[in-house]
Design a protein around this motif. Structure first.
Motif, short mmCIF file in Angstrom:
data_model
loop_
_atom_site.label_atom_id
_atom_site.label_comp_id
_atom_site.label_asym_id
_atom_site.label_seq_id
_atom_site.Cartn_x
_atom_site.Cartn_y
_atom_site.Cartn_z
N ARG A 1 -4.44 6.36 2.17
CA ARG A 1 -3.64 5.20 1.77
C ARG A 1 -4.47 4.49 0.73
N PHE B 1 0.90 -1.17 -0.05
CA PHE B 1 -0.10 -0.05 0.20
C PHE B 1 0.86 1.40 0.06
N THR C 1 -8.26 -1.16 1.95
CA THR C 1 -7.24 -1.15 3.06
C THR C 1 -7.56 -1.50 4.57
N GLY D 1 -4.36 0.77 -2.02
CA GLY D 1 -3.81 -0.44 -2.41
C GLY D 1 -3.11 -0.35 -3.57
#
Length: 124
Positions: free
Chosen positions: A45, A37, A108, A47
């Motif tokens: 955040r 990530f 995430t 992936g």
């Protein structure tokens, strides 16, 4: 308890390559799905890629497809992310994560443990 440590980040020029490593300790890797990530400043955040426990199945985010390659070496307890044709927009902190779920997903949530992250900066 599984612990993850990333390495391999750094400063690279656009078009260059880096290989990130995620070293695992505390447990065998065989039954874990792994993911990479990233989080850029001011952004959520996201992936990047994930790989099944066997290594046969992989998934990539649209922004890195064709440029990044995820792999794993269970004998070495290490997961890799080969990053080629890097772009300035790839600049971020990159995190490795594991899950006991059999599903390889770029969402995430439902991942853990996480590594501490490694900085990747793409700039001329």
């Amino acid at each position: 308890q599984l612990q993850l440590v990333e390495s391999g980040g750094g400063l690279v020029q656009p078009g260059g390559s880096l290989r990130l490593s995620c070293a695992a300790s505390g447990s065998t890797l065989d039954y874990y799905v792994f993911g990479w990530f990233r989080q850029a400043p001011g952004k959520e955040r996201e992936g990047v890629s994930c790989i099944s426990s066997s290594g046969w199945r992989t998934k990539y985010g649209d922004s890195v497809k064709g440029r990044f390659t995820i792999s794993r070496d269970n004998a070495k307890n290490t997961v890799y992310l080969q990053m080629d044709s890097l772009k300035p927009e790839d600049t971020a902190i990159y995190y490795c994560a594991a899950t006991g779920s059999p599903i390889c997903t770029l969402a995430t949530s439902n991942w853990g443990p996480w590594g501490q992250g490694t900085q990747v900066t793409v700039s001329s």
